[in-house]
Motif scaffolding. Structure first.
Motif, mmCIF file in Angstrom:
data_model
loop_
_atom_site.group_PDB
_atom_site.id
_atom_site.type_symbol
_atom_site.label_atom_id
_atom_site.label_comp_id
_atom_site.label_asym_id
_atom_site.label_seq_id
_atom_site.Cartn_x
_atom_site.Cartn_y
_atom_site.Cartn_z
ATOM 1 N N UNK A 1 0.339 -5.498 -9.254
ATOM 2 C CA UNK A 1 0.969 -4.422 -10.023
ATOM 3 C C UNK A 1 -0.008 -3.849 -11.046
ATOM 4 N N UNK A 2 -0.798 -4.720 -11.672
ATOM 5 C CA UNK A 2 -1.793 -4.251 -12.634
ATOM 6 C C UNK A 2 -2.819 -3.348 -11.961
ATOM 7 N N UNK A 3 -3.279 -3.743 -10.779
ATOM 8 C CA UNK A 3 -4.269 -2.932 -10.068
ATOM 9 C C UNK A 3 -3.666 -1.601 -9.635
ATOM 10 N N UNK A 4 -2.380 -1.629 -9.285
ATOM 11 C CA UNK A 4 -1.699 -0.395 -8.890
ATOM 12 C C UNK A 4 -1.594 0.560 -10.073
ATOM 13 N N UNK A 5 -1.228 0.038 -11.242
ATOM 14 C CA UNK A 5 -1.150 0.871 -12.447
ATOM 15 C C UNK A 5 -2.509 1.462 -12.794
ATOM 16 N N UNK A 6 -3.549 0.652 -12.603
ATOM 17 C CA UNK A 6 -4.908 1.097 -12.931
ATOM 18 C C UNK A 6 -5.482 2.029 -11.870
ATOM 19 N N UNK A 7 -4.752 2.195 -10.765
ATOM 20 C CA UNK A 7 -5.210 3.004 -9.632
ATOM 21 C C UNK A 7 -6.548 2.506 -9.111
ATOM 22 N N UNK A 8 -6.642 1.176 -9.012
ATOM 23 C CA UNK A 8 -7.826 0.527 -8.472
ATOM 24 C C UNK A 8 -7.400 -0.455 -7.389
ATOM 25 N N UNK A 9 -8.355 -0.773 -6.518
ATOM 26 C CA UNK A 9 -8.061 -1.806 -5.533
ATOM 27 C C UNK A 9 -8.006 -3.147 -6.253
ATOM 28 N N UNK B 1 1.498 -9.895 -0.984
ATOM 29 C CA UNK B 1 0.202 -9.228 -1.085
ATOM 30 C C UNK B 1 -0.906 -10.184 -1.533
ATOM 31 N N UNK B 2 -0.596 -11.046 -2.500
ATOM 32 C CA UNK B 2 -1.642 -11.914 -3.046
ATOM 33 C C UNK B 2 -2.191 -12.874 -2.002
ATOM 34 N N UNK B 3 -1.323 -13.410 -1.156
ATOM 35 C CA UNK B 3 -1.779 -14.335 -0.123
ATOM 36 C C UNK B 3 -2.682 -13.629 0.888
ATOM 37 N N UNK B 4 -2.291 -12.440 1.306
ATOM 38 C CA UNK B 4 -3.118 -11.681 2.255
ATOM 39 C C UNK B 4 -4.446 -11.296 1.604
ATOM 40 N N UNK B 5 -4.378 -10.974 0.325
ATOM 41 C CA UNK B 5 -5.596 -10.631 -0.411
ATOM 42 C C UNK B 5 -6.547 -11.829 -0.474
ATOM 43 N N UNK B 6 -6.023 -12.999 -0.796
ATOM 44 C CA UNK B 6 -6.851 -14.204 -0.886
ATOM 45 C C UNK B 6 -7.461 -14.530 0.477
ATOM 46 N N UNK B 7 -6.666 -14.402 1.532
ATOM 47 C CA UNK B 7 -7.158 -14.657 2.890
ATOM 48 C C UNK B 7 -8.309 -13.721 3.247
ATOM 49 N N UNK B 8 -8.143 -12.474 2.900
ATOM 50 C CA UNK B 8 -9.161 -11.459 3.202
ATOM 51 C C UNK B 8 -10.432 -11.667 2.385
ATOM 52 N N UNK B 9 -10.271 -11.847 1.064
ATOM 53 C CA UNK B 9 -11.429 -11.976 0.189
ATOM 54 C C UNK B 9 -12.200 -13.270 0.431
ATOM 55 N N UNK B 10 -11.520 -14.306 0.881
ATOM 56 C CA UNK B 10 -12.190 -15.587 1.139
ATOM 57 C C UNK B 10 -12.816 -15.627 2.533
ATOM 58 N N UNK C 1 6.890 -7.558 4.522
ATOM 59 C CA UNK C 1 7.813 -6.449 4.299
ATOM 60 C C UNK C 1 7.140 -5.130 4.670
ATOM 61 N N UNK C 2 7.924 -4.093 4.971
ATOM 62 C CA UNK C 2 7.321 -2.780 5.258
ATOM 63 C C UNK C 2 6.473 -2.278 4.095
ATOM 64 N N UNK C 3 6.921 -2.531 2.875
ATOM 65 C CA UNK C 3 6.171 -2.079 1.701
ATOM 66 C C UNK C 3 4.840 -2.803 1.553
ATOM 67 N N UNK C 4 4.789 -4.032 2.048
ATOM 68 C CA UNK C 4 3.519 -4.766 2.002
ATOM 69 C C UNK C 4 2.489 -4.080 2.887
ATOM 70 N N UNK C 5 2.908 -3.669 4.072
ATOM 71 C CA UNK C 5 1.994 -2.957 4.969
ATOM 72 C C UNK C 5 1.481 -1.682 4.308
ATOM 73 N N UNK D 1 7.770 -6.207 -13.153
ATOM 74 C CA UNK D 1 6.584 -7.050 -13.325
ATOM 75 C C UNK D 1 5.811 -7.215 -12.029
ATOM 76 N N UNK D 2 6.425 -6.801 -10.909
ATOM 77 C CA UNK D 2 5.797 -6.883 -9.596
ATOM 78 C C UNK D 2 5.776 -5.509 -8.955
ATOM 79 N N UNK D 3 4.910 -5.329 -7.963
ATOM 80 C CA UNK D 3 4.932 -4.090 -7.190
ATOM 81 C C UNK D 3 6.185 -4.059 -6.324
ATOM 82 N N UNK D 4 6.517 -2.880 -5.823
ATOM 83 C CA UNK D 4 7.649 -2.770 -4.903
ATOM 84 C C UNK D 4 7.433 -3.659 -3.688
ATOM 85 N N UNK D 5 6.195 -3.728 -3.215
ATOM 86 C CA UNK D 5 5.880 -4.584 -2.069
ATOM 87 C C UNK D 5 6.186 -6.044 -2.377
#
Length: 273
Positions: free
Chosen positions: A68-76, A117-126, A150-154, A199-203
């Motif tokens: 959510x923080x990255x989304x607000x900041x408009x950053x990946x 999202x966080x789990x997919x992110x960790x999998x990708x970055x690692x 979820x559809x929003x996660x995609x 406190x979380x993104x819609x996804x």
């Protein structure tokens, strides 16, 4: 007195001299309406504020998730992750230390995993996608476990640049994930009951909802997502827990396990300092 409703969620009350001044701007032709004037004022305000720095401050206070923080900041997420480290702020990614026998028992019982999202992110970055593709394929084909997003996660994956995971069909290209439908009315009830503040993104919220509705296991590495899961009594595990599950069932070799664990721990250690 004039009331403006913006995006159906925010009401702005304007009256007295301020309202007269807005009307004057309309009368002289600077704006076509007071609504347009207010929108322009809001845009100018936002342009004068560094939203990324605001997102960093709110995140550092423990009020919102990393996504959510990255989304607000408009950053990946990777960009925002680095921004936090550069400011000396420790990103809050957590590896839940659940007993592997407990994790095995719950997976075999519940038969549904919902990935946020966080789990997919960790999998990708690692760089452990290949390992987790094998794990999820095993779960699906050998243990009859549903692996869900979820559809929003995609949709959110595009934003955080996990493009290797994006699919416009029903299954992810890189991971055997199935997109589950979300009932809008039930989702709204869930959100109103359990998530009072954004406190979380819609996804992430739809992921929480699916885990709750399906009585599934939430796979997450974000501390804020874990907080919400605790409130809803959703059983949550980390990406590392899933890797330990694979070791328990000997889905991957000891060498592959050790390599993947080291890569995951590198991401976690960056987050925990």
């Amino acid at each position: 007195m004039v009331l403006w409703r913006i995006a159906l969620t925010t009401v702005i009350e304007i009256s007295g001299l301020l309202e007269k001044q807005l009307q004057l701007l309309v009368d002289i032709g600077l704006y076509s309406s007071k609504t347009e004037a207010v929108r322009d004022a809001v845009r100018r305000l936002l342009n004068s504020v560094n939203i990324a720095d605001v997102a960093v401050k709110i995140y550092s206070q423990g009020r919102i998730s990393l996504a959510y923080a990255s989304e607000l900041a408009e950053q990946s997420i990777p960009e925002f992750f680095i921004k936090l480290l550069g400011k000396g702020i420790v990103p809050r990614l957590v590896s839940s230390r659940k007993n592997v026998e407990e994790v095995v028992e719950n997976i075999d019982k519940k038969k549904v995993l919902v990935f946020d999202v966080s789990s997919l992110y960790v999998t990708y970055l690692s760089e452990t996608l290949d390992v987790f593709r094998r794990i999820l394929t095993y779960l699906s084909e050998k243990r009859n476990v549903r692996n869900i997003v979820s559809p929003d996660t995609i949709l959110h994956l595009k934003f955080i640049e996990l493009k290797r995971l994006i699919s416009f069909g029903h299954r992810s290209i890189e991971l055997p994930l199935t997109v589950a439908n979300v009932d809008a009315n039930e989702f709204k009830k869930f959100k109103n009951k359990f998530i009072k503040e954004q406190s979380l993104t819609t996804a992430e919220i739809t992921t929480q909802y699916l885990a709750y509705r399906l009585k599934a296991i939430l796979v997450t590495d974000d501390y804020k997502a874990l907080e919400i899961a605790n409130k809803t009594n959703v059983y949550a595990i980390s990406t590392m827990s899933l890797l330990n599950y694979a070791k328990y069932h000997r889905i991957i070799s000891d060498v592959k396990y050790a390599e993947a664990r080291e890569k995951l721990e590198t991401i976690y250690s960056m987050a925990t300092g």
